[in-house]
Write a protein that holds these residues in place. Structure first.
Motif, mmCIF file in Angstrom:
data_model
loop_
_atom_site.group_PDB
_atom_site.id
_atom_site.type_symbol
_atom_site.label_atom_id
_atom_site.label_comp_id
_atom_site.label_asym_id
_atom_site.label_seq_id
_atom_site.Cartn_x
_atom_site.Cartn_y
_atom_site.Cartn_z
ATOM 1 N N GLU B 84 0.821 -1.216 0.000
ATOM 2 C CA GLU B 84 0.000 0.000 0.000
ATOM 3 C C GLU B 84 0.856 1.268 0.000
ATOM 4 O OE1 GLU B 84 -2.907 0.239 3.158
ATOM 5 O OE2 GLU B 84 -1.434 0.175 4.759
ATOM 6 N N GLU B 85 1.992 1.241 0.683
ATOM 7 C CA GLU B 85 2.841 2.437 0.682
ATOM 8 C C GLU B 85 3.453 2.677 -0.707
ATOM 9 O OE1 GLU B 85 3.193 4.811 2.935
ATOM 10 O OE2 GLU B 85 1.824 3.805 4.325
ATOM 11 N N ILE B 88 0.604 4.145 -2.897
ATOM 12 C CA ILE B 88 0.288 5.529 -2.554
ATOM 13 C C ILE B 88 1.349 6.481 -3.107
ATOM 14 C CG2 ILE B 88 0.283 7.129 -0.566
ATOM 15 C CD1 ILE B 88 -2.352 5.646 -0.998
ATOM 16 N N LEU B 260 -6.658 1.477 -4.811
ATOM 17 C CA LEU B 260 -5.788 2.665 -4.694
ATOM 18 C C LEU B 260 -5.212 3.139 -6.026
ATOM 19 C CD1 LEU B 260 -3.768 1.832 -1.442
ATOM 20 C CD2 LEU B 260 -5.648 3.458 -1.699
ATOM 21 N N TYR B 263 -5.908 6.780 -6.491
ATOM 22 C CA TYR B 263 -5.960 7.536 -5.235
ATOM 23 C C TYR B 263 -5.362 8.936 -5.353
ATOM 24 C CZ TYR B 263 -4.608 9.128 -0.601
ATOM 25 O OH TYR B 263 -4.415 9.905 0.503
ATOM 26 N N LEU B 266 -7.389 12.123 -5.441
ATOM 27 C CA LEU B 266 -8.053 12.570 -4.212
ATOM 28 C C LEU B 266 -7.105 13.445 -3.377
ATOM 29 C CD1 LEU B 266 -10.421 12.587 -2.236
ATOM 30 C CD2 LEU B 266 -9.688 10.343 -1.405
ATOM 31 N N LEU B 292 -13.218 5.348 1.005
ATOM 32 C CA LEU B 292 -11.838 4.845 0.968
ATOM 33 C C LEU B 292 -11.490 4.086 2.253
ATOM 34 C CD1 LEU B 292 -8.855 4.763 -0.043
ATOM 35 C CD2 LEU B 292 -8.567 7.026 1.003
ATOM 36 N N ARG B 296 -10.561 0.114 2.593
ATOM 37 C CA ARG B 296 -9.299 -0.356 3.174
ATOM 38 C C ARG B 296 -9.563 -1.276 4.363
ATOM 39 N NH1 ARG B 296 -5.836 0.898 7.112
ATOM 40 N NH2 ARG B 296 -3.673 0.227 6.794
#
Lengths: 354, 386
Positions: B84-85, B88, B260, B263, B266, B292, B296
């Protein structure tokens, strides 16, 4: 914990199964089911779940109480169990003992404010107060020069204009005109009306998610019974996909509500994190109620639009519960403001912190 | 009544937060060094072999695999945090993502020991890129209609036919593909396909690029002409690929990459509206953030259930169904809200660029890796409807 893995919730489920059967309630014309249901709940100490034992309550954990509310949602329970639990919790914040019987809370909308006057009386108007016409007492949050107080008020001392929500449950306007509380005590430091709104919004989220579980269950069941064009309608791909969407909305509501319940039960200590969890739950559960109720009705066709069928007990309550303790629009504006105030680069860290 | 859907409120354990800080620090260094620009998801040069090696050096590839194959025996939740990091930050993960998520686990389960010892450590070092050979010109969602043939020959198989929409085939070292080894049977139309490991550097393979509507180049047509695959490269059961294809799907379908993908629009919208948004913008942002957060929490819940050894196939399909629809709609919702943004907002140009790219990316999100229609079929089966 929103599952039935605790004994309090199991007790509640058993009572709902025995005394709050939807078919029986839908057929009843006089509301004769209400008194025995309430009596059984009271006998088992469920309305005062969140009142400490030294104040004559049941003293169960927040998590166990949340599981009771999920079960109440699954059964579309239409007695003020959630409201009395909420009132008991609120009064306990100020160490005020809860009386017996049905209690509700005010304000039930973030737009309303009650004032604590210098002489100790309470004034103001609260709209959409659930079950005020049936409750003996009202637990309130009121603000005055001296700060925020929590008070216990006799319903008889207020002017109550009866109203009904979408599901025909009481949703009343309560006017407090210099009402002298039975008891009043300053709220703990940091607690204000927002605290009640957060807890109320979470309670309604859990109930909505529970109602959606049942909508999904009875819709799936009905689709396997109803035949059209010489097939069970569950065999039509269009129907299957609609039910898959209903399962998705139900899942989202369950995940959001159980996450927020877990946060308020102690997994979150940071104010912004709790706000994110609870606001998200109320927003997402309300959205799911809209989409889910529409699909459940679509699957049922005309029969689900009749008074006689049980479906409306779940759909209309889920839709009605959206309005209490701040609608999804209210919470969305507040959450959007919080996110904007923290700044763009703090959004992901906030989401990832949960 | 239907089996209850479960989304337990699982939280990432404390070791995940230590790891998250490490990943963020690493990505910040890479951004500072110019490896990639987090504000340019549309960049052309997203294949970054050196970056891939450095991720491997950190121990963030093959995280959950046994140490004897170069893995790190960490939890599925820790891998979740790294994924996820990276997503992002818009990090260039293309070279290693498929191998790490999907191909490695398949090899672990079905490849002979010497192949595992050869390839898995190289995946963990970020040295090899994988592609997946599923779709063909006349079979997409209908996976089991695949026609590309594997014909038995001395010591192996000869492959003839073509795969299509094969992401990363042009940079891939290997492909895990399904080929027809027998005709399907009347009783089981899924019978007759076998999974193989293909070395893309061997002769008999032509990779033809296919341009996408985004202007990017990710997928390809791959044509096999008498391409030789040795016997020991067959993965699992002969004619029985259908038994193997479904068990990994829960991992593939429920990860953070399933909501994501867009993402970044946003974040950029929040930047553009500033600290004091009007009511309309605040309400719009609030709803999107609530959705969101809920996505998650659902996705982490599935990850936690996988870690606990359960197989939440229906829950995972639900995450992909509503997650991909959400990331598909996100740029359109952001565009509506961007209409109210002050024209002088300093990031206006960046937001516009990102929106164009995200809106062009959006259609593929509900197609790749299992269409919305296929997912809803799986969910319907889980509900007992089929």
């Amino acid at each position: 914990m929103t599952d039935t893995d605790n004994i309090v919730a199991e007790t509640a489920e058993r009572i709902f199964a025995d005394l709050a059967d939807s078919q029986m309630i839908a057929k009843s014309k006089d509301g004769a089911w209400k008194a025995p249901l309430w009596q059984a709940l009271a006998d088992n100490g469920l309305p005062l779940s969140w009142v400490p034992e030294d104040c004559d309550g049941s003293g169960v954990s927040l998590a166990e109480g949340f599981a009771v509310l999920s079960a109440a949602g699954r059964s579309a329970v239409a007695v003020p169990l959630a409201e009395t639990m909420l009132a008991g919790w609120l009064l306990a914040q100020a160490k005020i003992a809860s009386p017996e019987g049905m209690i509700t809370v005010a304000p039930a909308s973030p737009k309303d404010r009650l004032t604590l006057n210098a002489d100790g009386t309470v004034s103001g108007r609260a709209r959409g107060v659930p079950f005020a016409t049936e409750a003996k007492h009202i637990a309130v949050v009121a603000s005055g020069i001296g700060g925020v107080s929590i008070a216990l008020i006799e319903a008889n001392a207020c002017r109550i204009e009866a109203g009904l929500n979408l599901a025909d449950d009481p949703s009343d306007t309560v006017t407090f005109d210099h009402v002298k509380p039975l008891a009043s005590h300053p709220a703990p430091s940091g607690f204000d009306q927002n605290g009640l709104m957060l807890m109320g919004a979470l309670v309604r989220s859990l109930q909505i998610a529970g109602a959606l579980e049942t909508m999904l269950g009875i819709s799936v069941q009905y689709s396997g019974e109803r035949v059209a064009f010489e097939k069970k309608i569950s065999k039509f791909q269009a129907v299957q996909h609609n039910l898959a969407k209903l399962a998705g909305e139900t899942s989202a509501a369950l995940a959001a509500a159980s996450s927020a319940a877990d946060a308020l039960s102690g997994s979150a200590s940071d104010d912004d994190a709790i706000f994110l969890e609870v606001a998200s739950a109320k927003i997402r559960c309300s959205e799911a109620a809209e989409k889910g109720a529409a699909i459940a009705h679509q699957v049922h066709g005309a029969i689900g639009f009749t008074r006689e069928h049980v479906l409306h007990r779940y759909t209309l309550r889920a839709l009605a519960w959206r309005d209490d303790f701040g609608s999804e629009s209210h919470w969305a504006v507040e959450l959007g403001r919080l996110v904007a105030a923290r700044g763009a680069d703090e959004l992901w860290p906030l989401v990832a912190s949960r | 009544m239907t089996a209850a859907l479960r989304f337990d409120p699982i939280r990432l354990p404390p070791e995940c937060e230590v790891l998250r800080r490490e990943v963020r620090a690493f990505l910040a260094e890479e951004i500072a060094a110019g490896t990639f620009d987090p504000h340019k998801p549309q960049r052309e040069d997203s294949d970054a072999p050196e970056f891939s090696r450095r991720v491997g050096e950190r121990g963030w590839l093959g995280m959950t695999w046994p140490k004897q194959y170069g893995g790190h025996e960490r939890s599925f939740l820790e891998r979740y945090v790294v994924t996820e990091e990276m997503r992002i930050a818009n990090a260039p993960t293309r070279r290693f993502f498929v191998a790490d998520r999907q191909s490695g686990p398949v090899l672990l389960k079905y490849a002979p020991e010497h192949i595992k010892m050869d390839i898995l450590p190289r995946i963990c070092r970020g040295e090899v890129c994988f592609s997946i050979g599923m779709s063909e010109p006349n079979s997409g969602s209908d996976l089991f209609a695949a026609k590309t043939k594997a014909t038995k020959t001395n010591g192996g198989w000869l492959i003839n036919g073509s795969k299509i929409w094969t992401t990363s085939a042009h940079i891939a070292d290997y492909m895990i593909a399904i080929f027809r080894t027998s005709p399907s049977t009347k009783e089981n139309r899924r019978h007759g396909l076998t999974q193989f490991l293909v070395n893309m550097k061997q002769p008999g393979i032509a990779v033809n690029p296919i341009a996408q509507i985004t202007g990017q180049y990710e997928f390809n047509e791959v044509v096999f002409t008498d391409h030789f695959v040795p016997d020991d490269h067959m993965l699992g059961e002969l004619d029985g690929a259908w038994k193997q294809a479904t068990s990994e799907l829960a991992y593939e379908r429920s990860g953070p990459e399933r909501f994501l993908e867009t993402y970044y629009v946003l974040t950029e919208l929040v930047r553009a509206v500033g600290n004091h948004p009007d009511t309309r913008s605040a309400e719009g942002i609030g709803r999107l953030v609530a959705q969101l957060h809920t996505m998650r929490r659902m996705s982490v819940s599935v990850a936690g259930m996988l870690q606990a050894g359960r197989e939440p196939v229906v829950e995972a399909s639900i995450v992909k169904d509503i997650g991909t629809l959400w990331e598909q709609q996100l740029p359109h919702r952001v565009r509506e809200l961007a209409a109210f943004v002050d024209a002088d907002a300093s990031n206006h140009a960046t937001l516009d660029e990102m929106l164009s790219f995200a809106i062009k990316t959006a259609p593929k999100l509900t197609i790749q890796g299992g269409t919305t229609e296929v997912l809803r079929g799986i969910i319907a089966r889980g509900l007992g409807l089929r």
